[in-house]
Design a protein around this motif. Structure first.
Motif, PDB file in Angstrom:
ATOM      1  N   GLY A 215      -0.137  -6.851 -22.121  1.00  0.00           N
ATOM      2  CA  GLY A 215       0.394  -5.661 -21.459  1.00  0.00           C
ATOM      3  C   GLY A 215      -0.580  -4.485 -21.522  1.00  0.00           C
ATOM      4  N   GLU A 216      -1.258  -4.354 -22.645  1.00  0.00           N
ATOM      5  CA  GLU A 216      -2.234  -3.266 -22.784  1.00  0.00           C
ATOM      6  C   GLU A 216      -3.451  -3.500 -21.895  1.00  0.00           C
ATOM      7  N   LYS A 217      -3.866  -4.749 -21.777  1.00  0.00           N
ATOM      8  CA  LYS A 217      -4.978  -5.071 -20.871  1.00  0.00           C
ATOM      9  C   LYS A 217      -4.581  -4.787 -19.424  1.00  0.00           C
ATOM     10  N   LEU A 218      -3.337  -5.089 -19.083  1.00  0.00           N
ATOM     11  CA  LEU A 218      -2.841  -4.803 -17.732  1.00  0.00           C
ATOM     12  C   LEU A 218      -2.823  -3.300 -17.479  1.00  0.00           C
ATOM     13  N   LEU A 219      -2.404  -2.535 -18.476  1.00  0.00           N
ATOM     14  CA  LEU A 219      -2.392  -1.076 -18.358  1.00  0.00           C
ATOM     15  C   LEU A 219      -3.796  -0.532 -18.110  1.00  0.00           C
ATOM     16  N   LEU A 220      -4.786  -1.094 -18.798  1.00  0.00           N
ATOM     17  CA  LEU A 220      -6.173  -0.671 -18.587  1.00  0.00           C
ATOM     18  C   LEU A 220      -6.657  -1.001 -17.175  1.00  0.00           C
ATOM     19  N   ARG A 221      -6.175  -2.097 -16.620  1.00  0.00           N
ATOM     20  CA  ARG A 221      -6.559  -2.464 -15.246  1.00  0.00           C
ATOM     21  C   ARG A 221      -5.853  -1.603 -14.202  1.00  0.00           C
ATOM     22  N   LEU A 222      -4.599  -1.256 -14.483  1.00  0.00           N
ATOM     23  CA  LEU A 222      -3.815  -0.502 -13.503  1.00  0.00           C
ATOM     24  C   LEU A 222      -4.132   0.987 -13.486  1.00  0.00           C
ATOM     25  N   SER A 223      -4.633   1.517 -14.566  1.00  0.00           N
ATOM     26  CA  SER A 223      -4.882   2.954 -14.656  1.00  0.00           C
ATOM     27  C   SER A 223      -5.807   3.481 -13.557  1.00  0.00           C
ATOM     28  N   PRO A 224      -6.961   2.858 -13.309  1.00  0.00           N
ATOM     29  CA  PRO A 224      -7.796   3.359 -12.215  1.00  0.00           C
ATOM     30  C   PRO A 224      -7.120   3.225 -10.851  1.00  0.00           C
ATOM     31  N   LEU A 225      -6.318   2.184 -10.689  1.00  0.00           N
ATOM     32  CA  LEU A 225      -5.618   1.994  -9.417  1.00  0.00           C
ATOM     33  C   LEU A 225      -4.590   3.092  -9.188  1.00  0.00           C
ATOM     34  N   LEU A 226      -3.956   3.546 -10.262  1.00  0.00           N
ATOM     35  CA  LEU A 226      -2.988   4.628 -10.153  1.00  0.00           C
ATOM     36  C   LEU A 226      -3.681   5.922  -9.730  1.00  0.00           C
ATOM     37  N   GLY A 227      -4.875   6.153 -10.259  1.00  0.00           N
ATOM     38  CA  GLY A 227      -5.652   7.311  -9.834  1.00  0.00           C
ATOM     39  C   GLY A 227      -6.003   7.244  -8.356  1.00  0.00           C
ATOM     40  N   ARG A 228      -6.361   6.067  -7.897  1.00  0.00           N
ATOM     41  CA  ARG A 228      -6.686   5.904  -6.468  1.00  0.00           C
ATOM     42  C   ARG A 228      -5.439   6.001  -5.598  1.00  0.00           C
ATOM     43  N   LEU A 229      -4.304   5.601  -6.154  1.00  0.00           N
ATOM     44  CA  LEU A 229      -3.046   5.731  -5.413  1.00  0.00           C
ATOM     45  C   LEU A 229      -2.737   7.201  -5.129  1.00  0.00           C
ATOM     46  N   THR A 230      -3.042   8.084  -6.073  1.00  0.00           N
ATOM     47  CA  THR A 230      -2.825   9.511  -5.821  1.00  0.00           C
ATOM     48  C   THR A 230      -3.680   9.988  -4.658  1.00  0.00           C
ATOM     49  N   LEU A 231      -4.888   9.460  -4.566  1.00  0.00           N
ATOM     50  CA  LEU A 231      -5.741   9.804  -3.434  1.00  0.00           C
ATOM     51  C   LEU A 231      -5.109   9.348  -2.123  1.00  0.00           C
ATOM     52  N   LEU A 232      -4.620   8.109  -2.079  1.00  0.00           N
ATOM     53  CA  LEU A 232      -3.992   7.593  -0.860  1.00  0.00           C
ATOM     54  C   LEU A 232      -2.725   8.364  -0.512  1.00  0.00           C
ATOM     55  N   LEU A 233      -1.938   8.713  -1.526  1.00  0.00           N
ATOM     56  CA  LEU A 233      -0.732   9.495  -1.259  1.00  0.00           C
ATOM     57  C   LEU A 233      -1.083  10.880  -0.722  1.00  0.00           C
ATOM     58  N   GLY A 234      -2.113  11.498  -1.260  1.00  0.00           N
ATOM     59  CA  GLY A 234      -2.559  12.799  -0.755  1.00  0.00           C
ATOM     60  C   GLY A 234      -3.000  12.709   0.693  1.00  0.00           C
ATOM     61  N   LEU A 235      -3.720  11.657   1.033  1.00  0.00           N
ATOM     62  CA  LEU A 235      -4.131  11.466   2.428  1.00  0.00           C
ATOM     63  C   LEU A 235      -2.919  11.190   3.320  1.00  0.00           C
ATOM     64  N   GLY A 236      -1.930  10.490   2.790  1.00  0.00           N
ATOM     65  CA  GLY A 236      -0.692  10.249   3.541  1.00  0.00           C
ATOM     66  C   GLY A 236       0.061  11.539   3.809  1.00  0.00           C
ATOM     67  N   VAL A 237       0.090  12.431   2.819  1.00  0.00           N
ATOM     68  CA  VAL A 237       0.727  13.739   3.010  1.00  0.00           C
ATOM     69  C   VAL A 237       0.003  14.512   4.100  1.00  0.00           C
ATOM     70  N   LEU A 238      -1.318  14.480   4.068  1.00  0.00           N
ATOM     71  CA  LEU A 238      -2.111  15.171   5.089  1.00  0.00           C
ATOM     72  C   LEU A 238      -1.861  14.582   6.474  1.00  0.00           C
ATOM     73  N   LEU A 239      -1.849  13.275   6.569  1.00  0.00           N
ATOM     74  CA  LEU A 239      -1.601  12.623   7.865  1.00  0.00           C
ATOM     75  C   LEU A 239      -0.207  12.945   8.392  1.00  0.00           C
ATOM     76  N   SER A 240       0.785  12.916   7.524  1.00  0.00           N
ATOM     77  CA  SER A 240       2.141  13.234   7.982  1.00  0.00           C
ATOM     78  C   SER A 240       2.252  14.700   8.400  1.00  0.00           C
ATOM     79  N   ALA A 241       1.497  15.577   7.760  1.00  0.00           N
ATOM     80  CA  ALA A 241       1.494  16.986   8.170  1.00  0.00           C
ATOM     81  C   ALA A 241       0.895  17.140   9.567  1.00  0.00           C
TER      82      ALA A 241
END
Length: 139
Positions: free
Chosen positions: A107-133
Motif C-alpha cells: 500500500g505504501e509503494k502504491l501511495l508513492l506511485r500515485l502521489s505524482p499522478l495526483l499532482g498531475r491530476l490537479t493540473l488536468l482539473l485546472g485546465l478543465g476549469v479553464l476550458l469550461s469557463a
C-alpha cells in the motif's frame, strides 16, 4: 501547477542525487503553495460573484446550463484533490521516501506511485476549469 509538472520535475530528475533533488523540489513546491492556494481562493470568490451573470438564481437548478454544473464540479474536485495532495499525501510521501524500499508495504509503494499522478491530476482539473469557463463565456 504547470511549472512544477513541466519544468521542475524533469529538472529534478536529472539531478544525480535523488535526496538533494527531492529536497529541492519540496522547497520549490512550498514556495508555490501560497500562490496556488491564493489563486484557487480568487477563482472561487470571483466565480461566485460572476455566476450571477450566467445564471438566474431564482430559476430552478434544472434550467441551469450543463457547463455551469461541469465547472462547479471541476472546481470542487480541484479543491479536494489539491487539499489532499498538499496537506495529506505530501506528509506521508515525504516520510515514506526516507525509508528503504524493502521496509515499505504494498500500500505504501502504491501511495508513492500515485502521489505524482495526483499532482498531475490537479493540473488536468485546472485546465478543465479553464476550458469550461471558455465554453461558458462563448455559449
Amino acid at each position: 501547477m504547470l511549472f512544477l509538472s513541466l519544468v521542475a520535475v524533469p529538472l529534478m530528475r536529472q539531478d544525480s542525487d535523488p535526496l538533494t533533488a527531492q529536497r529541492g523540489f519540496i522547497s520549490l513546491a512550498r514556495r508555490f503553495r501560497t500562490l496556488v492556494w491564493s489563486a484557487l481562493f480568487i477563482l472561487v470568490v470571483t466565480g461566485s460573484v460572476l455566476l450571477g451573470n450566467v445564471i438566474n438564481f431564482q430559476a430552478p437548478l434544472t434550467s441551469w446550463p450543463p457547463v455551469v454544473f461541469t465547472k462547479l464540479i471541476l472546481v470542487f474536485l480541484l479543491a479536494v484533490v489539491s487539499f489532499s495532495h498538499d496537506r495529506i499525501m505530501a506528509q506521508k510521501v515525504r516520510t515514506l521516501k526516507s525509508m528503504a524500499a524493502s521496509e515499505l508495504s504494498a500500500g505504501e509503494k502504491l501511495l508513492l506511485r500515485l502521489s505524482p499522478l495526483l499532482g498531475r491530476l490537479t493540473l488536468l482539473l485546472g485546465l478543465g476549469v479553464l476550458l469550461s469557463a471558455v465554453i461558458m463565456v462563448r455559449s
